[in-house]
Design a protein around this motif. Structure first.
Motif, mmCIF file in Angstrom:
data_model
loop_
_atom_site.group_PDB
_atom_site.id
_atom_site.type_symbol
_atom_site.label_atom_id
_atom_site.label_comp_id
_atom_site.label_asym_id
_atom_site.label_seq_id
_atom_site.Cartn_x
_atom_site.Cartn_y
_atom_site.Cartn_z
ATOM 1 N N TYR A 79 0.841 -1.194 0.000
ATOM 2 C CA TYR A 79 0.000 0.000 0.000
ATOM 3 C C TYR A 79 0.879 1.248 0.000
ATOM 4 O O TYR A 79 2.010 1.218 0.496
ATOM 5 N N ARG A 126 0.835 4.471 1.507
ATOM 6 C CA ARG A 126 1.306 5.278 2.633
ATOM 7 C C ARG A 126 0.394 5.112 3.840
ATOM 8 O O ARG A 126 -0.824 5.070 3.708
ATOM 9 N N ASP A 127 1.003 5.069 5.025
ATOM 10 C CA ASP A 127 0.240 5.011 6.274
ATOM 11 C C ASP A 127 -0.674 6.222 6.411
ATOM 12 O O ASP A 127 -0.315 7.339 6.016
ATOM 13 N N THR A 141 -3.452 7.243 5.083
ATOM 14 C CA THR A 141 -4.214 7.861 4.003
ATOM 15 C C THR A 141 -5.539 7.089 3.926
ATOM 16 O O THR A 141 -5.621 5.946 4.393
ATOM 17 N N CYS A 179 -5.532 3.443 2.271
ATOM 18 C CA CYS A 179 -4.608 2.564 2.990
ATOM 19 C C CYS A 179 -5.141 2.229 4.381
ATOM 20 O O CYS A 179 -5.003 1.103 4.860
ATOM 21 N N THR A 180 -5.783 3.201 5.007
ATOM 22 C CA THR A 180 -6.380 2.969 6.325
ATOM 23 C C THR A 180 -7.518 1.962 6.211
ATOM 24 O O THR A 180 -7.575 0.996 6.978
ATOM 25 N N GLU A 204 -8.016 -0.312 3.903
ATOM 26 C CA GLU A 204 -7.491 -1.626 3.555
ATOM 27 C C GLU A 204 -6.851 -2.298 4.774
ATOM 28 O O GLU A 204 -7.098 -3.483 5.039
ATOM 29 N N SER A 205 -6.060 -1.563 5.530
ATOM 30 C CA SER A 205 -5.389 -2.127 6.705
ATOM 31 C C SER A 205 -6.400 -2.523 7.782
ATOM 32 O O SER A 205 -6.251 -3.562 8.426
ATOM 33 N N GLY A 220 1.130 -6.267 5.742
ATOM 34 C CA GLY A 220 1.054 -5.065 4.933
ATOM 35 C C GLY A 220 2.458 -4.517 4.761
ATOM 36 O O GLY A 220 3.269 -4.563 5.691
ATOM 37 N N SER A 243 4.718 -1.123 3.196
ATOM 38 C CA SER A 243 4.893 0.181 2.546
ATOM 39 C C SER A 243 6.319 0.638 2.828
ATOM 40 O O SER A 243 7.072 -0.038 3.517
ATOM 41 N N ARG A 292 -1.034 0.032 -5.289
ATOM 42 C CA ARG A 292 -1.727 -0.863 -4.374
ATOM 43 C C ARG A 292 -1.860 -2.235 -5.048
ATOM 44 O O ARG A 292 -2.467 -2.357 -6.108
ATOM 45 N N VAL A 318 -10.154 -0.980 -2.941
ATOM 46 C CA VAL A 318 -10.286 -1.479 -1.576
ATOM 47 C C VAL A 318 -11.615 -2.200 -1.298
ATOM 48 O O VAL A 318 -11.607 -3.287 -0.724
#
Length: 153
Positions: free
Chosen positions: A36, A38-39, A41, A44-45, A47-48, A67, A69, A119, A139
């Protein structure tokens, strides 16, 4: 760029919690690697969080999920704490792994070109070979699709 049925490129990276993960040491276990950008964003949030919410189902299926990055471990730790993430996050600060997996690509945002992580998700079978690849991931519904693929291995 690795292809389906090819051996997954090996790596050793730091992981949230203060340890390191070596892919080849996980042989015998299916592994999901989701790359992904960047933390902290929005995409990304989501998906995580999705992988964290389904982590028990992946574990029940016998799979490990990580994960990845290029963010620092300090950023990963802050991101994980802020969103109560349970999925382990690997830091590829030097970018070797993102390049080995072909996800470090040129992006075009509002006419401006820059390099960044596409991604993407790789499913690696228990023998250490790539079983499935998802590129340019959207996502919504992705985590469930990956879990279904793990269940059919």
């Amino acid at each position: 760029m690795p292809e389906i049925s090819a051996p997954a490129p090996d790596f050793t990276l730091p992981v949230t919690g203060g340890q390191t993960v070596t892919l080849s040491a996980l042989q015998g276990t299916p592994v999901v690697l989701f790359f992904y950008p960047r933390d902290d964003t929005p995409g990304c949030t989501k998906e995580s969080i999705g992988f964290s919410e389904h982590l028990d189902a992946f574990k029940a299926a016998g799979a490990a999920v990580y994960g990845i990055s290029r963010d620092t471990m300090a950023k990963h730790d802050k991101f994980a704490a802020k969103h109560n993430l349970t999925v382990p996050l690997l830091s590829d600060e030097e970018g070797k792994v993102t390049e080995d997996y072909g996800v470090w690509v040129e992006k075009n945002m509002y006419g401006k070109k820059s390099m960044g992580i596409e991604r993407a998700t790789y499913l690696i079978d228990a023998a250490g070979n790539i079983a499935q690849i998802w590129r340019k991931v959207k996502v919504p519904g992705h985590v469930e699709e990956v879990l279904d693929a793990v269940l059919t291995l």
